[in-house]
Design a protein around this motif. Structure first.
Motif, PDB file in Angstrom:
ATOM      1  N   UNK A  70      96.243  48.955 -86.716  1.00 20.62           N
ATOM      2  CA  UNK A  70      96.763  49.311 -87.784  1.00 20.62           C
ATOM      3  C   UNK A  70      97.133  50.884 -87.935  1.00 20.62           C
ATOM      4  N   UNK A  71      98.342  51.170 -88.322  1.00 16.54           N
ATOM      5  CA  UNK A  71      98.607  52.421 -88.911  1.00 16.54           C
ATOM      6  C   UNK A  71      98.700  52.688 -90.218  1.00 16.54           C
ATOM      7  N   UNK A  72      97.760  53.454 -90.967  1.00 11.47           N
ATOM      8  CA  UNK A  72      97.677  53.444 -92.154  1.00 11.47           C
ATOM      9  C   UNK A  72      97.884  54.811 -93.023  1.00 11.47           C
ATOM     10  N   UNK A  85      93.181  52.057 -87.639  1.00 11.77           N
ATOM     11  CA  UNK A  85      92.090  51.147 -88.003  1.00 11.77           C
ATOM     12  C   UNK A  85      92.373  49.848 -87.177  1.00 11.77           C
ATOM     13  N   UNK A  86      91.399  49.164 -86.659  1.00 11.47           N
ATOM     14  CA  UNK A  86      91.729  47.730 -85.934  1.00 11.47           C
ATOM     15  C   UNK A  86      91.612  46.915 -87.143  1.00 11.47           C
ATOM     16  N   UNK A  87      92.537  45.894 -86.725  1.00 12.13           N
ATOM     17  CA  UNK A  87      92.981  44.839 -87.615  1.00 12.13           C
ATOM     18  C   UNK A  87      91.829  43.799 -87.841  1.00 12.13           C
ATOM     19  N   UNK A  88      90.939  43.593 -86.926  1.00 10.09           N
ATOM     20  CA  UNK A  88      89.593  42.781 -87.325  1.00 10.09           C
ATOM     21  C   UNK A  88      88.759  43.519 -88.128  1.00 10.09           C
ATOM     22  N   UNK A  89      88.834  44.691 -88.245  1.00  7.93           N
ATOM     23  CA  UNK A  89      87.874  45.407 -89.030  1.00  7.93           C
ATOM     24  C   UNK A  89      87.352  46.631 -88.453  1.00  7.93           C
ATOM     25  N   UNK A  90      86.675  47.663 -89.305  1.00 14.82           N
ATOM     26  CA  UNK A  90      86.381  48.773 -88.921  1.00 14.82           C
ATOM     27  C   UNK A  90      86.581  50.012 -89.645  1.00 14.82           C
ATOM     28  N   UNK A  91      86.200  51.091 -89.497  1.00 13.13           N
ATOM     29  CA  UNK A  91      86.211  52.516 -90.066  1.00 13.13           C
ATOM     30  C   UNK A  91      87.563  52.942 -89.792  1.00 13.13           C
TER      31      UNK A  91
END
Length: 632
Positions: free
Chosen positions: A190-192, A206-212
Motif C-alpha cells: 500500500x501507498x498511504x 505498508x503491506x496489505x497483509x498487515x504491518x506498521x
C-alpha cells in the motif's frame, strides 16, 4: 420495455436516478397481473424471466428470447381466446389492448431478428460493495482484482482504511493508523497518506497483509506505483510549486498549478495527473499534454494503456468515457446520478463511487417543542422565514428541483409545500404575497414570484447587475424592506466594485447606499424593522450599520464590540441583531454591544424576527462503492 408495454408503467421508477438504480439492483417490480390482468400469462412469464435478478434464470441468449417472442406473436390469438382472457375479451375495452399488444410484439420481434438489435454481448453487471453511511475517499483494486482497499470516514468520525470484496456486505479494518489509500502495488503493498487529510500529508508504505507503516515523504498530494511495484510516482509540494517526481527524488515536471492524483500507465512510460481543471499526460522527459476533460470525475488508465477512462457528470447523469491520446472518445457506460471513477482493474472492471451531497432543512417552528425536519425533496435550502415563523421560503437545489432549480413556499398550516416557479429563492415579502428569486439561466436578474394569484414580474435594475461580481456563479443576495415596496440588494455597475443598492418596486433606478465594497450574502435579511437602517458587511468584511435616509445616509457606523461574523436579521424591537459567527448565533445590542448566546448549532440559518423560530440547512456527504463488470 416489455414490462412497460404490458402494464403502462415502468418496472423501476423512483424519485431520483440513484434511487431507481437501487431499485433495479435490489427490488422486484409489482407483478404484471396485479396491474393489468388482461396480459396473457405466457407474456408475463417471459417478462419475469427477463427481469430475474439471478443471471442463471434469465435467457441464455437474446436469440432465445427473440424466438420465444416470435412464438408468442404467432399464438397470441390462441392465448387471447382461451380461459378467463376470452371472457374478459368480450368487453370491447379489452380487444384494443390485446390487438395493440400483438402488433407491437410482432413488430418488436421482426425488428429484433432482422436488424440484430439484440446484441450477443451481455450488458454490464452492477454490484454494490459498501453500505455504511459515510464518505468514501480514495478506493483501489488489490492485485487479485476482487479485493477493494479504500479510505472511509463515517459521519464526523475518524478517517480509516478498510477493505472489502465483491459479495460481502461488511468491510473490515486493516488496523492501520488514520489515513487514506493512494495506491496498491501488484505485489500487494500500500501507498498511504497518514493523518485526517485524505489527499495531502505524509506518504507511507505498508503491506496489505498487515504491518506498521513506514513513512517515506512529507508534503505529498498523491502517489501511484510503477508497474513493477518497486518505485512510486508522487506529487510533492515544495513551497509554492508542485513537483511530479518519478521515482521519488527525481523531478519530472514542476509547476504552480494544482497537481493531483498521479496515475502511472501500465507500461510505466507515461503519467496521467490532475493539472488544475484538466487531466495532463506527462512523459519521462517532462513533456506535458493537457487532455479535454477534467479530474473531478476521476480517471485511470485502461488495462491496455491505450486509453484513459474517466467520469463526466452532466444534468444528473454520469458517463464513463474512454479517451485516447489523439482525442478520440467513446462511451463505456451511462449511470443515473453522480459517480466518480475510482479505479480500473487489470481485467477492465470499473470501481465507481456513487456520490450524494444531501442538504437537509431543519427548523423550529410554531406549535412544536423541538426541531423538525422540513426537508421537502432532495436539495432543500432555506432562504427566508416569516416574522411569525409560519412561512418558510426555500430552494430545491438538487435533482428534484429540475435543471433550473425551483422556488418553494411551505406553510405551517398545510401538509404540502407549494412550488412557485423556477430559480433560486431569496426573500419573502413582509405580507407573504411575493417571493424574490433569481433565474438560474440569468442570475444577475431578479424576479418577483406571486405566492398566490398573480403573474411573475422581472424587476428593472436599469443596468445594475445583481450579485457580487461579473461571474455568473456568484450568489445573488436581495431582501425586502418592511414596507414591502422596496428591495435591498448587493449589485455592481460595469467596471465598479459591488455595493448596496435600494430599489423602489414602483419604478426608478436602484440607488446606491454606503461605500463601494459593502455587501451582504445569501439568506441574510439585514433591514431594520423601521426600514431606516441596514446591517451589512463593510469593505473590511466586518458587520456595520448603514443609515438609509437623512443626512447620515450611506455612512458606515460600527456596532460596538463586533469585529467579525454576519448579521442574519434584526430583532423585532429594532434594538438588537442576530449575529452569526461560525456555528454560534448571538443576540447583540446595537447600542451597547452587550451579547447573549442565542443558539449554537451546525448549518446556515434564517431566523424569524421574533427570535422564536428558525430554519437551518445541514449538509451530509454520502458515498458508496459499486463494481461494474462487462464494460468494453
Amino acid at each position: 420495455i416489455l414490462y412497460e408495454l404490458a402494464t403502462g408503467k415502468r418496472a423501476f421508477l423512483k424519485k431520483t436516478g440513484v434511487d431507481t438504480l437501487g431499485a433495479i439492483l435490489n427490488e422486484e417490480p409489482p407483478p404484471i397481473g396485479s396491474i393489468n390482468p388482461q396480459v396473457p400469462p405466457p407474456l408475463r412469464w417471459i417478462v419475469e424471466r427477463c427481469l430475474a435478478k439471478d443471471p442463471g434464470r434469465r435467457y441464455g441468449t437474446t436469440r432465445d428470447l427473440a424466438i420465444e417472442l416470435s412464438n408468442l406473436r404467432d399464438r397470441v390469438a390462441e392465448v387471447g381466446s382461451s380461459g378467463a382472457v376470452a371472457a374478459i375479451s368480450r368487453k370491447r375495452r379489452v380487444v384494443f389492448p390485446l390487438a395493440v399488444l400483438a402488433a407491437l410484439l410482432a413488430g418488436a420481434t421482426v425488428a429484433t431478428l432482422e436488424s440484430g438489435l439484440f446484441s450477443k454481448s451481455a450488458p454490464p453487471r452492477f454490484s454494490q460493495l459498501t453500505f455504511s453511511r459515510g464518505a468514501v475517499q480514495y478506493a483501489r483494486f488489490a492485485p487479485d482484482g476482487l479485493t477493494i482497499v479504500y479510505g472511509f470516514q463515517r459521519d464526523r468520525g475518524r478517517l480509516q482504511i478498510l477493505s472489502t470484496r465483491a459479495g460481502a456486505t461488511e468491510s473490515r479494518s486493516l488496523g492501520l493508523p488514520a489515513g487514506n489509500v493512494f495506491a496498491v502495488s501488484r505485489s500487494g503493498e500500500l501507498a498511504l497518506v497518514l493523518g485526517e487529510n485524505f489527499m495531502f500529508g505524509t506518504l507511507a508504505r505498508a503491506p496489505l497483509a498487515g504491518g506498521t507503516p513506514r513513512e517515506v515523504l512529507e508534503q505529498v498530494r498523491g502517489a501511484d506505483w510503477a508497474p513493477d511495484g518497486g518505485s512510486l510516482a508522487v506529487v510533492h509540494a515544495a513551497g509554492a510549486m508542485n513537483r511530479l517526481e518519478f521515482p521519488i527524488g527525481h523531478p519530472v515536471y514542476e509547476g504552480q498549478e494544482n497537481l493531483t492524483m498521479p496515475r502511472v500507465s501500465p507500461d510505466g512510460g507515461l503519467i496521467a495527473v490532475g493539472s488544475g481543471s484538466s487531466v495532463a499526460v506527462i512523459d519521462a522527459k517532462g513533456s506535458k499534454r493537457n487532455l479535454p476533460f477534467g479530474p473531478m470525475g476521476g480517471f485511470a488508465w485502461s488495462p491496455t494503456g491505450q486509453e484513459i477512462w474517466y467520469g463526466e457528470e452532466r444534468s444528473g447523469v454520469t458517463s464513463i468515457q474512454a479517451g485516447d491520446l489523439r482525442g478520440r472518445r467513446r462511451q463505456l457506460v451511462s449511470l443515473p446520478g453522480a459517480f466518480l471513477l475510482q479505479d480500473v482493474s487489470r481485467s477492465g472492471a470499473l470501481l465507481v463511487e456513487r456520490v450524494s451531497w444531501e442538504p437537509s432543512m431543519i427548523g423550529l417552528i410554531p406549535g412544536v417543542a423541538a426541531e423538525r425536519d422540513l426537508t421537502w425533496l432532495d436539495g432543500s435550502m432555506p432562504a427566508d422565514i416569516s416574522a411569525d415563523g409560519r412561512l418558510v421560503l426555500f430552494t430545491e437545489s438538487a435533482g428534484g428541483g429540475g435543471p433550473a432549480r425551483s422556488v418553494y413556499l411551505w406553510k405551517a398550516d398545510g401538509a404540502q409545500a407549494v412550488r412557485l416557479g423556477d430559480g433560486n429563492a431569496l426573500a419573502l415579502s413582509p405580507d407573504g404575497h411575493w417571493a424574490l428569486a433569481n433565474r438560474a439561466d440569468a442570475p444577475g436578474k431578479l424576479l418577483l414570484l406571486p405566492t398566490g394569484p398573480g403573474d411573475v414580474r422581472e424587476l428593472d435594475l436599469s443596468g445594475i447587475q445583481a450579485g457580487g461580481s461579473g461571474r455568473a456563479h456568484t450568489p445573488v443576495s436581495a431582501t425586502f424592506f418592511p414596507d414591502g415596496q422596496r428591495v435591498l440588494l448587493t449589485g455592481f455597475e460595469a467596471g465598479r466594485a459591488r455595493r448596496l443598492y435600494v430599489l423602489d418596486l414602483a419604478g426608478g433606478k436602484p440607488r446606491p447606499i454606503g461605500p463601494e465594497g459593502a455587501y451582504f450574502t445569501e439568506a441574510v435579511h439585514g433591514v431594520s424593522p423601521d426600514g431606516r437602517t441596514v446591517a451589512a458587511l463593510g469593505p473590511d468584511g466586518v458587520p456595520h450599520l448603514f443609515p438609509v435616509e437623512g443626512s447620515a445616509a450611506g455612512a458606515m457606523v460600527s456596532i460596538p464590540g463586533v469585529d467579525g461574523g454576519e448579521v442574519l436579521r434584526w430583532c423585532s424591537d429594532g434594538k438588537c441583531v442576530f449575529l452569526a459567527v461560525g456555528d454560534v448565533i448571538d443576540r447583540v445590542d446595537i447600542h451597547t454591544g452587550h451579547r447573549e448566546r442565542w443558539k449554537e448549532y451546525e448549518g446556515n440559518s434564517v431566523v424569524a424576527a421574533d427570535g422564536k423560530s428558525y430554519v437551518r440547512s445541514v449538509y451530509g456527504y454520502r458515498s458508496n462503492l459499486f463494481l461494474i463488470d462487462g464494460v468494453k
